[in-house]
Design a protein around this motif. Structure first.
Motif, PDB file in Angstrom:
ATOM      1  N   LEU A 107     -50.550 -48.508 -39.103  1.00  0.00           N
ATOM      2  CA  LEU A 107     -50.989 -47.192 -39.539  1.00  0.00           C
ATOM      3  C   LEU A 107     -52.333 -46.891 -38.889  1.00  0.00           C
ATOM      4  CD1 LEU A 107     -50.221 -47.428 -43.366  1.00  0.00           C
ATOM      5  CD2 LEU A 107     -48.829 -46.329 -41.607  1.00  0.00           C
ATOM      6  N   VAL A 108     -52.571 -45.621 -38.597  1.00  0.00           N
ATOM      7  CA  VAL A 108     -53.839 -45.223 -37.995  1.00  0.00           C
ATOM      8  C   VAL A 108     -54.378 -43.993 -38.708  1.00  0.00           C
ATOM      9  CG1 VAL A 108     -53.289 -46.183 -35.722  1.00  0.00           C
ATOM     10  CG2 VAL A 108     -52.701 -43.798 -36.217  1.00  0.00           C
ATOM     11  N   ARG A 109     -55.684 -43.854 -38.696  1.00  0.00           N
ATOM     12  CA  ARG A 109     -56.352 -42.670 -39.233  1.00  0.00           C
ATOM     13  C   ARG A 109     -56.881 -41.899 -38.046  1.00  0.00           C
ATOM     14  NH1 ARG A 109     -61.813 -42.758 -42.844  1.00  0.00           N
ATOM     15  NH2 ARG A 109     -61.881 -40.544 -43.425  1.00  0.00           N
ATOM     16  N   ALA A 110     -56.383 -40.679 -37.867  1.00  0.00           N
ATOM     17  CA  ALA A 110     -56.672 -39.945 -36.634  1.00  0.00           C
ATOM     18  C   ALA A 110     -56.546 -38.443 -36.875  1.00  0.00           C
ATOM     19  CB  ALA A 110     -55.696 -40.377 -35.538  1.00  0.00           C
ATOM     20  N   THR A 111     -57.076 -37.656 -35.956  1.00  0.00           N
ATOM     21  CA  THR A 111     -56.950 -36.204 -36.013  1.00  0.00           C
ATOM     22  C   THR A 111     -55.520 -35.814 -35.658  1.00  0.00           C
ATOM     23  OG1 THR A 111     -59.275 -35.902 -35.416  1.00  0.00           O
ATOM     24  CG2 THR A 111     -57.809 -34.019 -35.097  1.00  0.00           C
ATOM     25  N   MET A 112     -54.869 -35.106 -36.576  1.00  0.00           N
ATOM     26  CA  MET A 112     -53.466 -34.739 -36.372  1.00  0.00           C
ATOM     27  C   MET A 112     -53.220 -33.301 -36.832  1.00  0.00           C
ATOM     28  SD  MET A 112     -51.526 -37.166 -34.952  1.00  0.00           S
ATOM     29  CE  MET A 112     -49.864 -36.897 -35.571  1.00  0.00           C
ATOM     30  N   TRP A 113     -52.456 -33.149 -37.902  1.00  0.00           N
ATOM     31  CA  TRP A 113     -52.023 -31.830 -38.358  1.00  0.00           C
ATOM     32  C   TRP A 113     -53.215 -30.941 -38.692  1.00  0.00           C
ATOM     33  CZ3 TRP A 113     -47.527 -32.869 -36.742  1.00  0.00           C
ATOM     34  CH2 TRP A 113     -46.853 -34.046 -37.076  1.00  0.00           C
ATOM     35  N   ASP A 173     -45.643 -42.301 -35.322  1.00  0.00           N
ATOM     36  CA  ASP A 173     -45.795 -40.852 -35.458  1.00  0.00           C
ATOM     37  C   ASP A 173     -46.987 -40.345 -34.650  1.00  0.00           C
ATOM     38  OD1 ASP A 173     -43.586 -40.609 -37.009  1.00  0.00           O
ATOM     39  OD2 ASP A 173     -44.635 -40.347 -38.905  1.00  0.00           O
ATOM     40  N   PHE A 174     -48.027 -41.145 -34.549  1.00  0.00           N
ATOM     41  CA  PHE A 174     -49.154 -40.772 -33.695  1.00  0.00           C
ATOM     42  C   PHE A 174     -48.678 -40.625 -32.250  1.00  0.00           C
ATOM     43  CE2 PHE A 174     -52.798 -41.732 -30.972  1.00  0.00           C
ATOM     44  CZ  PHE A 174     -53.765 -40.885 -31.497  1.00  0.00           C
ATOM     45  N   ALA A 175     -47.886 -41.575 -31.791  1.00  0.00           N
ATOM     46  CA  ALA A 175     -47.373 -41.530 -30.418  1.00  0.00           C
ATOM     47  C   ALA A 175     -46.454 -40.336 -30.208  1.00  0.00           C
ATOM     48  CB  ALA A 175     -46.631 -42.830 -30.097  1.00  0.00           C
ATOM     49  N   ALA A 176     -45.644 -40.014 -31.228  1.00  0.00           N
ATOM     50  CA  ALA A 176     -44.652 -38.958 -31.082  1.00  0.00           C
ATOM     51  C   ALA A 176     -45.241 -37.562 -31.235  1.00  0.00           C
ATOM     52  CB  ALA A 176     -43.533 -39.158 -32.111  1.00  0.00           C
ATOM     53  N   PHE A 177     -46.146 -37.383 -32.206  1.00  0.00           N
ATOM     54  CA  PHE A 177     -46.538 -36.032 -32.585  1.00  0.00           C
ATOM     55  C   PHE A 177     -47.947 -35.636 -32.169  1.00  0.00           C
ATOM     56  CE2 PHE A 177     -43.216 -37.055 -35.834  1.00  0.00           C
ATOM     57  CZ  PHE A 177     -42.267 -36.181 -35.325  1.00  0.00           C
ATOM     58  N   ARG A 178     -48.794 -36.588 -31.802  1.00  0.00           N
ATOM     59  CA  ARG A 178     -50.115 -36.182 -31.303  1.00  0.00           C
ATOM     60  C   ARG A 178     -49.989 -35.299 -30.061  1.00  0.00           C
ATOM     61  NH1 ARG A 178     -54.524 -35.036 -29.559  1.00  0.00           N
ATOM     62  NH2 ARG A 178     -56.543 -35.770 -30.276  1.00  0.00           N
ATOM     63  N   PRO A 179     -49.081 -35.597 -29.108  1.00  0.00           N
ATOM     64  CA  PRO A 179     -48.897 -34.664 -27.983  1.00  0.00           C
ATOM     65  C   PRO A 179     -48.334 -33.319 -28.415  1.00  0.00           C
ATOM     66  CG  PRO A 179     -48.040 -36.851 -27.428  1.00  0.00           C
ATOM     67  CD  PRO A 179     -48.324 -36.858 -28.903  1.00  0.00           C
ATOM     68  N   VAL A 180     -47.523 -33.291 -29.476  1.00  0.00           N
ATOM     69  CA  VAL A 180     -46.913 -32.036 -29.922  1.00  0.00           C
ATOM     70  C   VAL A 180     -47.969 -31.088 -30.482  1.00  0.00           C
ATOM     71  CG1 VAL A 180     -45.217 -31.012 -31.491  1.00  0.00           C
ATOM     72  CG2 VAL A 180     -44.721 -33.187 -30.368  1.00  0.00           C
ATOM     73  N   VAL A 181     -48.965 -31.629 -31.187  1.00  0.00           N
ATOM     74  CA  VAL A 181     -49.981 -30.765 -31.787  1.00  0.00           C
ATOM     75  C   VAL A 181     -51.181 -30.543 -30.867  1.00  0.00           C
ATOM     76  CG1 VAL A 181     -49.329 -31.375 -34.140  1.00  0.00           C
ATOM     77  CG2 VAL A 181     -51.107 -32.698 -33.003  1.00  0.00           C
ATOM     78  N   LEU A 229     -59.590 -33.196 -28.243  1.00  0.00           N
ATOM     79  CA  LEU A 229     -58.807 -33.325 -27.013  1.00  0.00           C
ATOM     80  C   LEU A 229     -58.543 -34.759 -26.581  1.00  0.00           C
ATOM     81  CD1 LEU A 229     -60.512 -30.434 -25.027  1.00  0.00           C
ATOM     82  CD2 LEU A 229     -58.321 -30.392 -26.225  1.00  0.00           C
ATOM     83  N   THR A 230     -59.314 -35.711 -27.090  1.00  0.00           N
ATOM     84  CA  THR A 230     -59.084 -37.109 -26.739  1.00  0.00           C
ATOM     85  C   THR A 230     -58.365 -37.795 -27.895  1.00  0.00           C
ATOM     86  OG1 THR A 230     -61.112 -37.142 -25.422  1.00  0.00           O
ATOM     87  CG2 THR A 230     -60.163 -39.266 -26.019  1.00  0.00           C
ATOM     88  N   PRO A 231     -57.165 -38.315 -27.678  1.00  0.00           N
ATOM     89  CA  PRO A 231     -56.487 -39.026 -28.766  1.00  0.00           C
ATOM     90  C   PRO A 231     -57.275 -40.280 -29.155  1.00  0.00           C
ATOM     91  CG  PRO A 231     -54.954 -38.486 -26.988  1.00  0.00           C
ATOM     92  CD  PRO A 231     -56.340 -38.241 -26.468  1.00  0.00           C
ATOM     93  N   LEU A 232     -57.885 -40.239 -30.333  1.00  0.00           N
ATOM     94  CA  LEU A 232     -58.706 -41.345 -30.813  1.00  0.00           C
ATOM     95  C   LEU A 232     -58.209 -41.791 -32.181  1.00  0.00           C
ATOM     96  CD1 LEU A 232     -62.280 -39.936 -30.019  1.00  0.00           C
ATOM     97  CD2 LEU A 232     -60.956 -41.557 -28.644  1.00  0.00           C
ATOM     98  N   VAL A 233     -58.458 -43.044 -32.504  1.00  0.00           N
ATOM     99  CA  VAL A 233     -58.179 -43.538 -33.852  1.00  0.00           C
ATOM    100  C   VAL A 233     -59.463 -44.108 -34.431  1.00  0.00           C
ATOM    101  CG1 VAL A 233     -55.757 -44.004 -33.374  1.00  0.00           C
ATOM    102  CG2 VAL A 233     -57.435 -45.812 -33.035  1.00  0.00           C
ATOM    103  N   MET A 234     -59.574 -44.004 -35.732  1.00  0.00           N
ATOM    104  CA  MET A 234     -60.735 -44.521 -36.426  1.00  0.00           C
ATOM    105  C   MET A 234     -60.573 -46.033 -36.602  1.00  0.00           C
ATOM    106  SD  MET A 234     -62.346 -42.923 -39.911  1.00  0.00           S
ATOM    107  CE  MET A 234     -62.325 -41.263 -39.255  1.00  0.00           C
ATOM    108  N   GLU A 235     -61.632 -46.774 -36.339  1.00  0.00           N
ATOM    109  CA  GLU A 235     -61.573 -48.231 -36.388  1.00  0.00           C
ATOM    110  C   GLU A 235     -61.791 -48.732 -37.812  1.00  0.00           C
ATOM    111  OE1 GLU A 235     -60.868 -50.276 -33.829  1.00  0.00           O
ATOM    112  OE2 GLU A 235     -60.567 -48.514 -32.551  1.00  0.00           O
ATOM    113  N   PRO A 236     -60.809 -49.442 -38.381  1.00  0.00           N
ATOM    114  CA  PRO A 236     -60.980 -49.958 -39.741  1.00  0.00           C
ATOM    115  C   PRO A 236     -61.983 -51.098 -39.791  1.00  0.00           C
ATOM    116  CG  PRO A 236     -58.951 -50.795 -38.806  1.00  0.00           C
ATOM    117  CD  PRO A 236     -59.503 -49.811 -37.807  1.00  0.00           C
ATOM    118  N   THR A 237     -62.593 -51.264 -40.943  1.00  0.00           N
ATOM    119  CA  THR A 237     -63.580 -52.323 -41.169  1.00  0.00           C
ATOM    120  C   THR A 237     -63.184 -53.079 -42.443  1.00  0.00           C
ATOM    121  OG1 THR A 237     -64.973 -50.885 -42.521  1.00  0.00           O
ATOM    122  CG2 THR A 237     -65.382 -50.894 -40.120  1.00  0.00           C
ATOM    123  N   GLU A 238     -64.092 -53.904 -42.932  1.00  0.00           N
ATOM    124  CA  GLU A 238     -63.852 -54.625 -44.181  1.00  0.00           C
ATOM    125  C   GLU A 238     -64.412 -53.879 -45.378  1.00  0.00           C
ATOM    126  OE1 GLU A 238     -61.873 -57.192 -44.408  1.00  0.00           O
ATOM    127  OE2 GLU A 238     -61.576 -57.052 -42.237  1.00  0.00           O
TER     128      GLU A 238
END
Length: 349
Positions: free
Chosen positions: A68-74, A85-93, A153-162
């Motif tokens: 799972l990733v936390r990222a800018t999407m919908w 879903d990030f791989a499939a729909f990030r380009p769509v949006v 514009l740059t597909p990025l994901v938030m980095e999880p921590t502890e």
């Protein structure tokens, strides 16, 4: 013809709010088409309300495994989604995100994106770390505009921590290491209807941010049903529509919950007269609780020492007895080290 209660129950069934889903955390996030995640805690609480036997460690582990990733999407907002879903729909949006970035027309988007890709290839950064580096390369630009363009514009994901909810107050963003596998708008529509249907094209567009979907939906093999207001709704053939007389248990939904934000017309869950008590002028969407399937009030958790209180603000009369069992379980999940748990009616909304 579907009544208001029919619509309510159909959507709650797909949101796993009539009965909790039996499965794993990635599966339920996939089924929901993602969860709104402006803040780190709400996705945990939203999943808890929908997934049987959910433990905090389950989501924490899935984030660190990048299942799972936390990222800018919908709608150009942060969401918790599956990596697939990030791989499939990030380009769509991407058109939605590009349109949002155009609020700063002075930015050379291609050059800024190329610079961000190069800088982030060395490792994740917070935006407070990234913006000065970008400004060094684009000294005449507004640093906030540079950062915003990269977010969109740059597909990025938030980095999880502890951290307790897997992310710190100032998170780092990194390149996802996930190969794009673009889907079409039809796949997006099917996923939406599976989680939120039956629905109008306006509903899908409100959730996704994409426009022009009516023509696409009219060309798909979808069921057409009418609702109590005479509108034509689209749905997946065979999708659950259990009927308005099916019992709906008390459920607590967190701030910014995807159910509240998933339709152009929210009345299938939130009555129009209460909308202003949930969506605030500063764009916050308050946590709500459902009684008989509909939003009956807002709630918040207050912590003092070893005492955790669930404060409810009912829209009408309050019956704490109805809320007590589910509310106490929610408190025990959200505040596991609290010694005293209590439910109270708040003085104000």
């Amino acid at each position: 013809m579907l009544t208001l209660r029919d619509l309510n129950r159909a959507t709650l069934a797909r949101q796993h709010l009539l009965s909790r889903h039996e499965g794993d955390v990635a599966d339920v996030v996939h089924r929901l088409g993602g969860l709104q995640a402006q803040e780190p805690r709400p996705p945990y609480l939203g999943i808890w309300s929908r997934l049987a036997g959910f433990e905090r460690a389950d989501l924490h582990a899935a984030l660190h495994a990048r299942t799972l990733v936390r990222a800018t999407m919908w709608r150009a907002t942060l969401h918790l989604v599956t990596a697939a879903d990030f791989a499939a729909f990030r380009p769509v949006v991407r058109p939605v995100l590009a349109a949002a970035a155009r609020r700063f027309p002075e930015v050379d988007f291609d050059a800024v994106v190329a610079a961000a890709d190069r800088l982030l290839a060395a490792g994740p950064m917070t935006f407070n770390e990234l913006r000065p580096r970008l400004l060094a390369e684009f000294p005449d630009a507004y640093d906030r505009a540079l950062g915003y363009a990269v977010r969109m514009l740059t597909p990025l994901v938030m980095e999880p921590t502890e951290d307790r909810w897997s992310f710190p107050r100032e998170p780092s963003f990194g390149l996802p290491g996930i190969e794009p596998a673009p889907a079409g708008p039809e796949a997006l529509i099917e996923r939406y209807l599976a989680a939120f249907g039956p629905a109008t094209p306006a509903d899908v567009q409100t959730w996704s941010g994409l426009g022009g979907l009516r023509k696409v939906m009219e060309g798909m093999d979808l069921e057409r049903v009418a609702d109590f207001a005479g509108r034509q709704l689209f749905d997946l053939p065979g999708a659950p529509r259990p009927g308005g007389d099916v019992p709906a248990p008390v459920r607590f939904l967190p701030d910014f919950d995807t159910l509240i934000l998933g339709h152009a017309d929210r009345t299938r869950v939130l009555a129009e007269e209460y909308k202003g008590r949930v969506a605030t002028k500063n764009l916050r969407v308050r946590a709500v609780y459902l009684v008989d399937g509909f939003a009956a009030g807002t709630w918040q958790i207050k912590r003092s020492g070893k005492k955790a209180r669930l404060l409810v603000s009912p829209f009408a009369g309050a019956d704490l007895g109805v809320l007590e069992e589910e509310g106490t379980r929610l408190l025990a999940f959200a505040e596991p080290d609290a010694v005293t748990l209590s439910l109270e009616v708040a003085d104000t909304v």
